[in-house]
Design a protein around this motif. Structure first.
Motif, mmCIF file in Angstrom:
data_model
loop_
_atom_site.group_PDB
_atom_site.id
_atom_site.type_symbol
_atom_site.label_atom_id
_atom_site.label_comp_id
_atom_site.label_asym_id
_atom_site.label_seq_id
_atom_site.Cartn_x
_atom_site.Cartn_y
_atom_site.Cartn_z
ATOM 1 N N GLU A 49 32.811 80.523 -35.628
ATOM 2 C CA GLU A 49 31.400 80.939 -35.964
ATOM 3 C C GLU A 49 31.427 82.286 -36.562
ATOM 4 O OE1 GLU A 49 28.525 80.363 -32.821
ATOM 5 O OE2 GLU A 49 29.416 78.561 -32.505
ATOM 6 N N HIS A 50 32.625 83.146 -36.209
ATOM 7 C CA HIS A 50 32.469 84.558 -36.722
ATOM 8 C C HIS A 50 33.826 84.996 -37.371
ATOM 9 C CE1 HIS A 50 29.018 84.891 -34.393
ATOM 10 N NE2 HIS A 50 29.561 84.272 -33.584
ATOM 11 N N GLY A 51 34.862 84.116 -37.800
ATOM 12 C CA GLY A 51 35.641 84.382 -38.540
ATOM 13 C C GLY A 51 37.130 85.255 -37.897
ATOM 14 N N LEU A 52 36.853 85.479 -36.787
ATOM 15 C CA LEU A 52 37.995 86.298 -35.722
ATOM 16 C C LEU A 52 39.337 85.621 -35.919
ATOM 17 C CD1 LEU A 52 35.288 87.766 -34.751
ATOM 18 C CD2 LEU A 52 36.795 88.372 -33.055
ATOM 19 N N GLY A 53 40.429 86.354 -36.062
ATOM 20 C CA GLY A 53 41.800 85.597 -35.850
ATOM 21 C C GLY A 53 41.792 85.589 -34.405
ATOM 22 N N HIS A 54 42.971 84.550 -34.037
ATOM 23 C CA HIS A 54 43.259 83.885 -32.819
ATOM 24 C C HIS A 54 43.460 85.104 -31.838
ATOM 25 C CE1 HIS A 54 44.320 81.105 -29.846
ATOM 26 N NE2 HIS A 54 45.030 82.120 -29.319
ATOM 27 N N GLY A 55 44.167 86.287 -32.222
ATOM 28 C CA GLY A 55 44.696 87.354 -31.259
ATOM 29 C C GLY A 55 43.513 88.126 -30.927
ATOM 30 N N HIS A 56 42.655 88.470 -31.713
ATOM 31 C CA HIS A 56 41.487 89.315 -31.695
ATOM 32 C C HIS A 56 40.486 88.428 -30.739
ATOM 33 C CE1 HIS A 56 42.300 91.896 -35.207
ATOM 34 N NE2 HIS A 56 42.980 92.417 -34.229
ATOM 35 N N ALA A 57 40.320 87.279 -31.026
ATOM 36 C CA ALA A 57 39.399 86.296 -30.371
ATOM 37 C C ALA A 57 39.899 86.440 -28.964
ATOM 38 C CB ALA A 57 39.121 84.991 -30.950
ATOM 39 N N ASN A 58 41.032 86.065 -28.939
ATOM 40 C CA ASN A 58 41.800 85.900 -27.325
ATOM 41 C C ASN A 58 41.662 87.371 -26.629
ATOM 42 O OD1 ASN A 58 43.020 84.220 -25.457
ATOM 43 N ND2 ASN A 58 44.978 85.588 -25.683
ATOM 44 N N ALA A 59 41.825 88.307 -26.944
ATOM 45 C CA ALA A 59 41.763 89.620 -26.498
ATOM 46 C C ALA A 59 40.149 89.921 -25.855
ATOM 47 C CB ALA A 59 42.292 90.761 -27.512
ATOM 48 N N ILE A 60 39.229 89.524 -26.855
ATOM 49 C CA ILE A 60 37.814 89.920 -26.272
ATOM 50 C C ILE A 60 37.408 88.826 -25.299
ATOM 51 C CG2 ILE A 60 35.528 89.455 -27.192
ATOM 52 C CD1 ILE A 60 36.620 90.255 -29.815
ATOM 53 N N VAL A 61 37.850 87.771 -25.321
ATOM 54 C CA VAL A 61 37.586 86.613 -24.377
ATOM 55 C C VAL A 61 38.303 87.084 -23.026
ATOM 56 C CG1 VAL A 61 37.801 84.246 -23.630
ATOM 57 C CG2 VAL A 61 37.001 84.826 -26.068
ATOM 58 N N ALA A 62 39.475 87.286 -22.952
ATOM 59 C CA ALA A 62 40.490 87.928 -22.054
ATOM 60 C C ALA A 62 39.767 88.865 -21.128
ATOM 61 C CB ALA A 62 41.965 88.078 -22.168
ATOM 62 N N HIS A 63 39.300 89.770 -22.056
ATOM 63 C CA HIS A 63 38.735 91.143 -21.477
ATOM 64 C C HIS A 63 37.367 90.885 -20.686
ATOM 65 C CE1 HIS A 63 37.773 95.418 -21.141
ATOM 66 N NE2 HIS A 63 36.483 95.197 -21.274
ATOM 67 N N VAL A 64 36.514 90.112 -21.288
ATOM 68 C CA VAL A 64 35.397 89.765 -20.600
ATOM 69 C C VAL A 64 35.671 88.725 -19.381
ATOM 70 C CG1 VAL A 64 33.495 88.019 -20.917
ATOM 71 C CG2 VAL A 64 34.016 89.431 -22.716
ATOM 72 N N MET A 65 36.637 87.693 -19.502
ATOM 73 C CA MET A 65 37.089 86.774 -18.376
ATOM 74 C C MET A 65 37.598 87.668 -17.398
ATOM 75 S SD MET A 65 35.917 83.817 -19.120
ATOM 76 C CE MET A 65 36.721 82.224 -19.389
ATOM 77 N N ALA A 66 38.137 88.727 -17.322
ATOM 78 C CA ALA A 66 38.714 89.600 -16.494
ATOM 79 C C ALA A 66 37.664 90.510 -15.797
ATOM 80 C CB ALA A 66 39.995 90.360 -17.172
ATOM 81 N N GLY A 67 36.610 90.277 -16.185
ATOM 82 C CA GLY A 67 35.479 91.109 -15.611
ATOM 83 C C GLY A 67 35.070 92.639 -16.468
ATOM 84 N N GLY A 68 35.677 92.789 -17.431
ATOM 85 C CA GLY A 68 35.493 93.938 -18.292
ATOM 86 C C GLY A 68 34.135 93.839 -19.130
#
Length: 68
Positions: A49-68
């Motif tokens: 939906e937003h055109g992010l690359g896999h690594g960048h998208a994964n980093a954002i999601v991982a940060h949120v899921m870790a409580g960031g």
């Protein structure tokens, strides 16, 4: 000597902001608004939906899921 270098998913944040032209909080809020969801569902949303690359998208999601 203290090591002040940012590590983990947050180390991607400056390049994400530069590449996609939005503050990191924009992306974090998008992911938080879609919860609860599975990690890879959120990664796919950012990519599809937003055109992010896999690594960048994964980093954002991982940060949120870790409580960031």
């Amino acid at each position: 000597m203290a090591d002040d270098k940012v590590k983990g998913p947050a180390s991607y944040f400056p390049s994400i902001e530069k590449k996609y032209g939005q503050p990191i909080q924009h992306w974090l809020d998008l992911v938080k608004a879609r919860q609860p969801a599975k990690h890879m569902e959120l990664v796919a949303m950012l990519k599809d939906e937003h055109g992010l690359g896999h690594g960048h998208a994964n980093a954002i999601v991982a940060h949120v899921m870790a409580g960031g």
